[in-house]
Structure formats: C-alpha cells, structure tokens
Design a protein around this motif. Structure first.
Motif, PDB file in Angstrom:
ATOM      1  N   VAL A 103      11.614 -39.886  -8.065  1.00 34.78           N
ATOM      2  CA  VAL A 103      12.283 -41.179  -8.020  1.00 34.78           C
ATOM      3  C   VAL A 103      12.127 -41.826  -9.390  1.00 34.78           C
ATOM      4  O   VAL A 103      11.054 -41.771  -9.982  1.00 34.78           O
ATOM      5  N   ALA A 104      13.180 -42.425  -9.875  1.00 28.60           N
ATOM      6  CA  ALA A 104      13.113 -43.160 -11.141  1.00 28.60           C
ATOM      7  C   ALA A 104      13.131 -44.651 -10.830  1.00 28.60           C
ATOM      8  O   ALA A 104      13.976 -45.118 -10.073  1.00 28.60           O
ATOM      9  N   ILE A 105      12.173 -45.384 -11.381  1.00 21.82           N
ATOM     10  CA  ILE A 105      12.126 -46.824 -11.185  1.00 21.82           C
ATOM     11  C   ILE A 105      11.910 -47.505 -12.533  1.00 21.82           C
ATOM     12  O   ILE A 105      11.426 -46.882 -13.482  1.00 21.82           O
ATOM     13  N   SER A 106      12.236 -48.768 -12.598  1.00 24.17           N
ATOM     14  CA  SER A 106      11.991 -49.563 -13.803  1.00 24.17           C
ATOM     15  C   SER A 106      10.912 -50.587 -13.481  1.00 24.17           C
ATOM     16  O   SER A 106      10.964 -51.239 -12.443  1.00 24.17           O
ATOM     17  N   LEU A 107       9.938 -50.705 -14.378  1.00 19.73           N
ATOM     18  CA  LEU A 107       8.852 -51.669 -14.204  1.00 19.73           C
ATOM     19  C   LEU A 107       8.731 -52.532 -15.444  1.00 19.73           C
ATOM     20  O   LEU A 107       8.923 -52.043 -16.559  1.00 19.73           O
ATOM     21  N   PRO A 108       8.337 -53.778 -15.256  1.00 19.91           N
ATOM     22  CA  PRO A 108       8.038 -54.606 -16.427  1.00 19.91           C
ATOM     23  C   PRO A 108       6.795 -54.040 -17.132  1.00 19.91           C
ATOM     24  O   PRO A 108       5.974 -53.357 -16.516  1.00 19.91           O
ATOM     25  N   GLU A 109       6.656 -54.335 -18.393  1.00 18.58           N
ATOM     26  CA  GLU A 109       5.558 -53.781 -19.191  1.00 18.58           C
ATOM     27  C   GLU A 109       4.162 -54.103 -18.654  1.00 18.58           C
ATOM     28  O   GLU A 109       3.336 -53.199 -18.568  1.00 18.58           O
ATOM     29  N   PRO A 110       3.861 -55.353 -18.283  1.00 16.46           N
ATOM     30  CA  PRO A 110       2.480 -55.636 -17.860  1.00 16.46           C
ATOM     31  C   PRO A 110       1.987 -54.799 -16.670  1.00 16.46           C
ATOM     32  O   PRO A 110       0.925 -54.192 -16.756  1.00 16.46           O
TER      33      PRO A 110
ATOM     34  N   PHE B  46       3.176 -51.961 -15.622  1.00 16.19           N
ATOM     35  CA  PHE B  46       3.194 -50.557 -16.020  1.00 16.19           C
ATOM     36  C   PHE B  46       1.928 -50.208 -16.802  1.00 16.19           C
ATOM     37  O   PHE B  46       1.257 -49.219 -16.517  1.00 16.19           O
ATOM     38  N   SER B  47       1.585 -51.043 -17.779  1.00 17.39           N
ATOM     39  CA  SER B  47       0.385 -50.799 -18.589  1.00 17.39           C
ATOM     40  C   SER B  47      -0.877 -50.849 -17.738  1.00 17.39           C
ATOM     41  O   SER B  47      -1.789 -50.031 -17.899  1.00 17.39           O
ATOM     42  N   ALA B  48      -0.929 -51.810 -16.825  1.00 15.98           N
ATOM     43  CA  ALA B  48      -2.091 -51.921 -15.941  1.00 15.98           C
ATOM     44  C   ALA B  48      -2.218 -50.684 -15.056  1.00 15.98           C
ATOM     45  O   ALA B  48      -3.320 -50.175 -14.836  1.00 15.98           O
ATOM     46  N   ALA B  49      -1.099 -50.187 -14.565  1.00 16.25           N
ATOM     47  CA  ALA B  49      -1.116 -48.991 -13.724  1.00 16.25           C
ATOM     48  C   ALA B  49      -1.546 -47.762 -14.529  1.00 16.25           C
ATOM     49  O   ALA B  49      -2.312 -46.923 -14.043  1.00 16.25           O
TER      50      ALA B  49
ATOM     51  N   GLN C 110       0.401 -40.086  -8.344  1.00 16.97           N
ATOM     52  CA  GLN C 110      -0.557 -40.226  -7.246  1.00 16.97           C
ATOM     53  C   GLN C 110      -0.928 -41.700  -7.047  1.00 16.97           C
ATOM     54  O   GLN C 110      -1.021 -42.183  -5.922  1.00 16.97           O
ATOM     55  N   LEU C 111      -1.128 -42.418  -8.142  1.00 17.15           N
ATOM     56  CA  LEU C 111      -1.446 -43.842  -8.056  1.00 17.15           C
ATOM     57  C   LEU C 111      -0.313 -44.612  -7.380  1.00 17.15           C
ATOM     58  O   LEU C 111      -0.549 -45.407  -6.465  1.00 17.15           O
ATOM     59  N   TYR C 112       0.916 -44.376  -7.808  1.00 24.31           N
ATOM     60  CA  TYR C 112       2.051 -45.082  -7.225  1.00 24.31           C
ATOM     61  C   TYR C 112       2.246 -44.719  -5.751  1.00 24.31           C
ATOM     62  O   TYR C 112       2.559 -45.576  -4.921  1.00 24.31           O
ATOM     63  N   ALA C 113       2.064 -43.451  -5.410  1.00 28.76           N
ATOM     64  CA  ALA C 113       2.219 -43.018  -4.024  1.00 28.76           C
ATOM     65  C   ALA C 113       1.172 -43.696  -3.139  1.00 28.76           C
ATOM     66  O   ALA C 113       1.492 -44.175  -2.040  1.00 28.76           O
ATOM     67  N   GLN C 114      -0.068 -43.760  -3.612  1.00 31.40           N
ATOM     68  CA  GLN C 114      -1.136 -44.406  -2.844  1.00 31.40           C
ATOM     69  C   GLN C 114      -0.871 -45.903  -2.702  1.00 31.40           C
ATOM     70  O   GLN C 114      -1.034 -46.471  -1.632  1.00 31.40           O
ATOM     71  N   ALA C 115      -0.460 -46.535  -3.790  1.00 30.09           N
ATOM     72  CA  ALA C 115      -0.179 -47.972  -3.751  1.00 30.09           C
ATOM     73  C   ALA C 115       0.954 -48.280  -2.774  1.00 30.09           C
ATOM     74  O   ALA C 115       0.870 -49.237  -1.989  1.00 30.09           O
TER      75      ALA C 115
END
Length: 78
Positions: free
Chosen positions: A3-10, A12-15, A28-33
C-alpha cells in the motif's frame, strides 16, 4: 499486500525513529499500529450499535416505566 500512503514529515520521522529503536521494519511498525488502532475503535463501533438497538427498543416502553428505570439506574455504580 503493498500500500502506498502519504504522511506529513513529523509523524513519518517519528515512526522511522521508533521503528529503529524497536528493531522492527517500518512495515511491521505500521501494521502493528493499524491493528491496535482498529482494535481500540472496534469497541466504540459495538457500543454505538448497542446504543442504537437500545434506543429503538426504548421507544416502545411506557413513559412511566422508563422514568422509574432511569431513576433506579441513576443510583447504580457502573
């Protein structure tokens, strides 16, 4: 599934930083979240549905009985 998604910078950097600290992939982080988010909000969806069912059922209850029930329930510790 990809899946392609767009995230704001803050966020994204934190993730990115969190994934690195936890030694997990970004995916894995995004799937768990997402799983945790969906699980958390599933309860509210169930509550909304139950409230709708009870609201509809309450429409057929005699007003006097309903008032007595509400008075009694108002004193209960949930």
């Amino acid at each position: 599934m990809k899946v392609a998604i767009s995230l704001p910078e803050p966020p994204f950097s934190a993730a990115e930083h969190m994934a690195e600290q936890l030694h997990v992939s970004r995916s894995q982080l995004y799937a768990q979240a997402l799983s945790e988010y969906l699980e958390k909000h599933q309860d509210s969806v169930i509550t909304q549905r139950l409230n709708a069912v009870h609201r509809e059922a309450a429409e057929g209850v005699d007003a006097g009985i309903k008032n007595v029930q509400l008075k009694v329930l108002g004193n209960e510790a949930w």
